[in-house]
Scaffold this motif. Structure first.
Motif, PDB file in Angstrom:
ATOM      1  N   HIS A   2       1.293  -0.914  -0.086  1.00  0.00           N
ATOM      2  CA  HIS A   2      -0.141  -0.010  -0.160  1.00  0.00           C
ATOM      3  C   HIS A   2       0.752   1.312  -0.190  1.00  0.00           C
ATOM      4  O   HIS A   2       0.671   1.841   1.417  1.00  0.00           O
ATOM      5  N   ARG A   3       1.946   0.811  -1.051  1.00  0.00           N
ATOM      6  CA  ARG A   3       2.613   2.532  -0.888  1.00  0.00           C
ATOM      7  C   ARG A   3       1.944   3.945  -1.373  1.00  0.00           C
ATOM      8  O   ARG A   3       2.075   5.104  -0.691  1.00  0.00           O
ATOM      9  N   HIS A   4       0.278   3.435  -2.124  1.00  0.00           N
ATOM     10  CA  HIS A   4      -0.002   4.768  -2.625  1.00  0.00           C
ATOM     11  C   HIS A   4      -0.479   5.810  -0.665  1.00  0.00           C
ATOM     12  O   HIS A   4      -0.979   6.938  -0.127  1.00  0.00           O
ATOM     13  N   ASP A   5      -1.093   4.748   0.409  1.00  0.00           N
ATOM     14  CA  ASP A   5      -1.489   4.854   1.440  1.00  0.00           C
ATOM     15  C   ASP A   5      -0.373   5.131   2.260  1.00  0.00           C
ATOM     16  O   ASP A   5      -0.442   6.335   3.464  1.00  0.00           O
ATOM     17  N   ARG A   6       1.255   4.298   2.410  1.00  0.00           N
ATOM     18  CA  ARG A   6       1.795   5.349   3.160  1.00  0.00           C
ATOM     19  C   ARG A   6       2.402   6.294   3.179  1.00  0.00           C
ATOM     20  O   ARG A   6       2.827   7.196   3.887  1.00  0.00           O
ATOM     21  N   MET A   7       2.637   6.790   1.384  1.00  0.00           N
ATOM     22  CA  MET A   7       3.362   7.915   1.228  1.00  0.00           C
ATOM     23  C   MET A   7       2.001   9.129   1.340  1.00  0.00           C
ATOM     24  O   MET A   7       2.470  10.299   1.666  1.00  0.00           O
ATOM     25  N   THR A   8       0.636   9.015   1.080  1.00  0.00           N
ATOM     26  CA  THR A   8      -0.228   9.579   1.661  1.00  0.00           C
ATOM     27  C   THR A   8      -0.069  10.264   3.473  1.00  0.00           C
ATOM     28  O   THR A   8      -0.250  11.634   3.626  1.00  0.00           O
ATOM     29  N   PHE A   9       0.349   9.239   4.102  1.00  0.00           N
ATOM     30  CA  PHE A   9       0.340   8.957   5.563  1.00  0.00           C
ATOM     31  C   PHE A   9       1.553  10.404   5.542  1.00  0.00           C
ATOM     32  O   PHE A   9       1.452  11.019   6.534  1.00  0.00           O
ATOM     33  N   LEU A  10       2.260   9.646   4.803  1.00  0.00           N
ATOM     34  CA  LEU A  10       3.937  10.954   5.341  1.00  0.00           C
ATOM     35  C   LEU A  10       3.846  11.923   4.706  1.00  0.00           C
ATOM     36  O   LEU A  10       3.650  12.981   5.574  1.00  0.00           O
ATOM     37  N   ARG A  11       2.925  12.477   3.346  1.00  0.00           N
ATOM     38  CA  ARG A  11       3.047  13.652   3.270  1.00  0.00           C
ATOM     39  C   ARG A  11       1.674  14.478   4.211  1.00  0.00           C
ATOM     40  O   ARG A  11       1.851  15.713   4.414  1.00  0.00           O
ATOM     41  N   ALA A  12       0.426  13.347   4.817  1.00  0.00           N
ATOM     42  CA  ALA A  12      -0.366  14.640   5.512  1.00  0.00           C
ATOM     43  C   ALA A  12       0.486  14.817   7.240  1.00  0.00           C
ATOM     44  O   ALA A  12       0.652  15.854   7.541  1.00  0.00           O
ATOM     45  N   SER A  13       1.757  13.913   7.465  1.00  0.00           N
ATOM     46  CA  SER A  13       2.354  14.189   8.573  1.00  0.00           C
ATOM     47  C   SER A  13       2.828  15.426   8.367  1.00  0.00           C
ATOM     48  O   SER A  13       3.425  16.375   9.233  1.00  0.00           O
ATOM     49  N   LEU A  14       3.715  15.380   6.887  1.00  0.00           N
ATOM     50  CA  LEU A  14       4.683  16.693   7.199  1.00  0.00           C
ATOM     51  C   LEU A  14       3.545  17.722   6.844  1.00  0.00           C
ATOM     52  O   LEU A  14       4.519  18.941   7.333  1.00  0.00           O
ATOM     53  N   ARG A  15       2.770  17.367   6.567  1.00  0.00           N
ATOM     54  CA  ARG A  15       1.664  18.856   5.797  1.00  0.00           C
ATOM     55  C   ARG A  15       1.950  19.447   8.292  1.00  0.00           C
ATOM     56  O   ARG A  15       1.486  20.805   7.808  1.00  0.00           O
ATOM     57  N   CYS A  16       0.829  18.889   8.707  1.00  0.00           N
ATOM     58  CA  CYS A  16       1.339  19.269  10.091  1.00  0.00           C
ATOM     59  C   CYS A  16       2.694  19.594  10.623  1.00  0.00           C
ATOM     60  O   CYS A  16       2.882  20.591  11.476  1.00  0.00           O
ATOM     61  N   LEU A  17       3.971  19.217  10.314  1.00  0.00           N
ATOM     62  CA  LEU A  17       5.067  19.381  10.954  1.00  0.00           C
ATOM     63  C   LEU A  17       5.428  21.239   9.986  1.00  0.00           C
ATOM     64  O   LEU A  17       6.251  22.045  10.682  1.00  0.00           O
ATOM     65  N   VAL A  18       4.873  20.771   9.395  1.00  0.00           N
ATOM     66  CA  VAL A  18       5.906  22.419   8.133  1.00  0.00           C
ATOM     67  C   VAL A  18       5.270  23.768   9.029  1.00  0.00           C
ATOM     68  O   VAL A  18       3.877  23.898   8.922  1.00  0.00           O
ATOM     69  N   PRO A  19       6.048  24.287   9.725  1.00  0.00           N
ATOM     70  CA  PRO A  19       5.501  25.431  10.460  1.00  0.00           C
ATOM     71  C   PRO A  19       5.157  26.500   9.646  1.00  0.00           C
ATOM     72  O   PRO A  19       6.287  27.798   9.709  1.00  0.00           O
ATOM     73  N   SER A  20       4.707  26.317   8.905  1.00  0.00           N
ATOM     74  CA  SER A  20       3.714  28.055   8.297  1.00  0.00           C
ATOM     75  C   SER A  20       2.694  28.045   8.623  1.00  0.00           C
ATOM     76  O   SER A  20       1.828  27.045   9.316  1.00  0.00           O
ATOM     77  N   LEU A  21       2.251  29.772   8.585  1.00  0.00           N
ATOM     78  CA  LEU A  21       1.190  29.890   9.200  1.00  0.00           C
ATOM     79  C   LEU A  21      -0.126  30.755   8.372  1.00  0.00           C
ATOM     80  O   LEU A  21      -1.227  30.995   7.967  1.00  0.00           O
ATOM     81  N   THR A  22       0.780  30.686   6.523  1.00  0.00           N
ATOM     82  CA  THR A  22       0.181  30.975   5.238  1.00  0.00           C
ATOM     83  C   THR A  22      -0.780  29.515   5.009  1.00  0.00           C
ATOM     84  O   THR A  22      -1.686  29.408   3.770  1.00  0.00           O
TER      85      THR A  22
END
Length: 458
Positions: free
Chosen positions: A142-162
């Motif tokens: 399930h590469r798609h689901d794994r990469m999607t989870f990682l991308r979602a986690s990265l979006r959470c970690l990105v310190p951006s206010l915009t």
């Protein structure tokens, strides 16, 4: 309270020998994966279009994300029947792998504290293999689901206010807050596995290292705080600031607890005699009360803790939403015979109808006792910190088994929370994905028999 750090203690107990900290962490992660799969499936059985509710749009090619790919100018969302299936498969493989790892560990250690440390390589390899499987770039498991989870986690970690804040990212970050203690435990497990510490004993943290655990535990709350501030920047809604304040109340609880551990009182003295104890108790009380109130009033939209004047004003201003206006599936079946679950019969808002006390005009669950039980369970589990404050229960909290049970109960609380949180989000939006484009729905439901991918997983 699940965000109390606690102090390292000697846990030379039968429970720690049989079920050491690394496997307890892996077990709770498995419970979280299973809980998310049942959340998606349960909402689907309610007739909720979770793909639309969580804003999970289809993506094409190798690019995976939340981009809008439209058919006839209509956004194409993932079909809800396909969201939970890959999560269940991931859980099945994960649980089988970790279970056999634990069985092999038990066999090699012979269940003895004297020989258990010689088998530390087994949980170490297990964690490493799971991490490699998660970040593997190959199209396996399930590469798609794994990469999607990682991308979602990265979006959470990105310190951006915009950057835009997606609702699915908010749900994911809130789930992370329920795993704050587990994240800290993973750090302790790493110290145990890659040092000379014993598997049946929590490691001693000295110097600056003792602040790593509270910093890791505060990371999920920092993510949600940043998301709330980003929402305020884009919407100028003061509600986002009040929500940010809720998450900021977790930091004094975490770091005051760590401060008490770093400067302990005399061995003969009671923990209550520590000069920071009363401030810590006050911080815990504020965090628990505020979080419980916010869960019921804002995350779930229930009127139980709202002033009567506020409820009356809300009833007068709330529009009459048709029964089919929430995000439900548009068609009952497909040409391939795929049956969709029947639409629920929520309590539609009508000023002349009786509203259940403390709830709201529109409910997806027909039995109001579900909501009352959810409120009660949420209240009890928000105040599990009392195990640390009650002298006659203090010895329970000091046992790793007791802490483990509290962590598992917090995962249960979050599992219940997700159902009503997503329900309230749909009701607030008050719109449905209309079947204006039948071809799109036929295409989506036709893929219900195939392997589909979700845009978020835990």
């Amino acid at each position: 309270m699940d965000i109390d750090t606690g102090a390292p203690i000697d846990t030379n107990s039968h429970f720690s020998v049989i079920f050491p900290l690394p496997y307890r962490c892996l077990f709770l992660v498995g419970v979280g994966i299973l809980g998310w799969a049942t959340n998606l499936q349960g909402l689907y059985f309610l007739g909720v279009d979770t793909g639309y509710a969580l804003d999970l749009k289809r993506s094409t090619g190798s690019d995976i994300g939340l981009e809008t790919h439209a058919t006839h100018n209509v956004p194409s969302y993932l079909h809800p029947a396909t969201l939970h299936k890959p999560i269940y498969r991931i859980f099945a493989v994960y649980s089988i792998f970790t279970f056999f790892s634990w069985v092999f560990f038990r066999f090699m250690s012979a269940g003895s504290a004297a020989t258990i440390d010689s088998s530390k390589f087994i949980p170490s390899l297990t964690i490493i293999v799971i991490l490699l499987a998660l970040i593997s770039p190959w199209p396996l498991f399930h590469r798609h689901d794994r990469m999607t989870f990682l991308r979602a986690s990265l979006r959470c970690l990105v310190p951006s206010l915009t950057q835009p804040i997606y609702f699915c990212d908010i749900i994911l970050a809130d789930i992370f807050t329920s795993f704050a203690k587990v994240i800290g435990d993973f750090w302790l497990a790493a110290i145990i596995l890659f040092s000379r510490s014993h598997l049946w004993q929590l490691p001693a943290e000295e110097g600056l290292v003792q602040w790593v655990t509270p910093c890791l535990m505060s990371l999920p709350y920092t993510i949600r705080l940043r998301q709330c501030l980003a929402e305020y920047v884009t919407t100028k809604s003061r509600r986002s600031l009040w929500n940010a304040l809720k998450y900021s109340t977790a930091f004094p609880v975490i770091f005051l607890s760590a401060a008490q551990r770093s400067s302990p009182v005399e061995a003969s003295a009671s923990p209550k005699e520590h000069p920071l104890f009363k401030i810590w108790v006050l911080s815990v009380l504020i965090n628990s009360v505020y979080s419980f109130w916010w869960d019921v009033t804002n995350d779930w939209g229930l009127s139980l803790l709202k002033p009567s004047s506020t409820n009356l004003k809300r009833k007068r201003s709330m529009p009459n939403i048709p029964a089919n206006s929430h995000r439900l599936l548009a068609a009952p079946s497909t040409s391939e015979g795929i049956k969709l679950p029947p639409s629920p019969s929520p309590t539609d808002f009508d000023p002349s109808e009786r509203q259940f006390a403390g709830l709201r005009p529109k409910l997806f669950f027909n039995d109001p006792m579900i909501y009352y039980m959810a409120i009660f369970i949420n209240f009890i589990l928000r105040f599990t910190w009392s195990l640390k404050l009650s002298s006659h229960l203090h010895h329970i909290a000091d046992l790793e088994a007791g802490v483990f049970i509290i962590e598992a109960l917090e995962v249960l609380r979050r599992w219940i929370w997700v159902f009503i949180r997503v329900e309230w989000e749909i009701i607030k939006l008050g719109g449905s994905r209309e079947a204006a484009n039948p071809e799109e729905f036929e295409f989506l439901m036709r893929e219900g028999t195939e392997t589909e991918h979700s845009d978020i997983s835990t």
